[in-house]
Design a protein around this motif. Sequence first.
Motif, mmCIF file in Angstrom:
data_model
loop_
_atom_site.group_PDB
_atom_site.id
_atom_site.type_symbol
_atom_site.label_atom_id
_atom_site.label_comp_id
_atom_site.label_asym_id
_atom_site.label_seq_id
_atom_site.Cartn_x
_atom_site.Cartn_y
_atom_site.Cartn_z
ATOM 1 N N TYR A 178 18.599 8.866 53.649
ATOM 2 C CA TYR A 178 19.395 9.620 53.064
ATOM 3 C C TYR A 178 19.772 8.492 51.183
ATOM 4 C CZ TYR A 178 24.111 10.916 52.389
ATOM 5 O OH TYR A 178 25.688 11.291 51.227
ATOM 6 N N ALA A 193 22.216 8.745 48.316
ATOM 7 C CA ALA A 193 23.823 9.481 47.475
ATOM 8 C C ALA A 193 23.112 9.451 46.155
ATOM 9 C CB ALA A 193 24.666 9.992 48.722
ATOM 10 N N HIS A 196 22.305 9.703 41.346
ATOM 11 C CA HIS A 196 21.525 11.061 40.680
ATOM 12 C C HIS A 196 19.991 10.734 41.210
ATOM 13 C CE1 HIS A 196 25.680 10.641 38.349
ATOM 14 N NE2 HIS A 196 25.394 9.512 38.634
ATOM 15 N N GLN A 217 10.757 15.682 40.901
ATOM 16 C CA GLN A 217 11.545 15.228 41.370
ATOM 17 C C GLN A 217 11.515 13.434 41.654
ATOM 18 O OE1 GLN A 217 12.412 17.871 44.815
ATOM 19 N NE2 GLN A 217 13.404 19.173 43.171
ATOM 20 N N VAL A 234 14.531 10.413 42.430
ATOM 21 C CA VAL A 234 15.817 9.653 42.007
ATOM 22 C C VAL A 234 15.767 8.528 40.834
ATOM 23 C CG1 VAL A 234 16.463 10.553 44.387
ATOM 24 C CG2 VAL A 234 15.108 8.002 43.399
ATOM 25 N N VAL A 260 17.387 12.865 53.300
ATOM 26 C CA VAL A 260 18.183 13.734 53.192
ATOM 27 C C VAL A 260 18.424 13.094 51.639
ATOM 28 C CG1 VAL A 260 20.897 14.156 53.613
ATOM 29 C CG2 VAL A 260 18.832 13.152 55.505
ATOM 30 N N VAL A 261 18.893 13.984 51.013
ATOM 31 C CA VAL A 261 19.346 13.977 49.536
ATOM 32 C C VAL A 261 19.982 14.343 48.972
ATOM 33 C CG1 VAL A 261 17.377 13.437 47.172
ATOM 34 C CG2 VAL A 261 16.117 13.029 49.048
ATOM 35 N N ASP A 262 20.912 13.832 48.403
ATOM 36 C CA ASP A 262 21.667 14.462 47.686
ATOM 37 C C ASP A 262 22.306 13.988 46.433
ATOM 38 O OD1 ASP A 262 24.751 15.598 46.839
ATOM 39 O OD2 ASP A 262 25.345 14.456 48.315
ATOM 40 N N ALA A 263 21.073 14.306 45.352
ATOM 41 C CA ALA A 263 21.067 14.143 44.295
ATOM 42 C C ALA A 263 21.261 15.567 43.483
ATOM 43 C CB ALA A 263 20.098 13.503 43.431
ATOM 44 N N CYS A 264 21.089 15.651 42.031
ATOM 45 C CA CYS A 264 21.648 17.357 41.326
ATOM 46 C C CYS A 264 20.608 16.908 40.663
ATOM 47 C CB CYS A 264 21.810 16.204 39.795
ATOM 48 S SG CYS A 264 22.345 15.205 39.118
#
Length: 94
Positions: A37, A39, A41, A51, A53, A89-93
């Motif tokens: 996981y 979270a 940028h 893509q 991180v 699970v990648v919560d990044a713009c």
Amino acid sequence: IPRDRITMITAGSVEHVRKAVDDAGKAVTPGGTVWVYFAGHGAASPSSREQVVLGDDVRPDDVSFDARSVPVAEIQRRASAGGGSALLVVDACF
């Protein structure tokens, strides 16, 4: 998930991210799953458009950007290196 099998990185460079994912990938057995996981940028690499991180020490310049970021595909590959599967699970713009 047992607490001793969870690694939390609250601030880290790409080296910290890679080490945590490598350690998890080596610890999982075939048929197991490594959950990652993230979270923070994210961005598209200026050179490859892949893509990525971003580590906490990323710089907004073309010379060091790729060196201070980790491609999502690399995280998946490292997390599954031990024979298990990887679920990201990648919560990044992006």
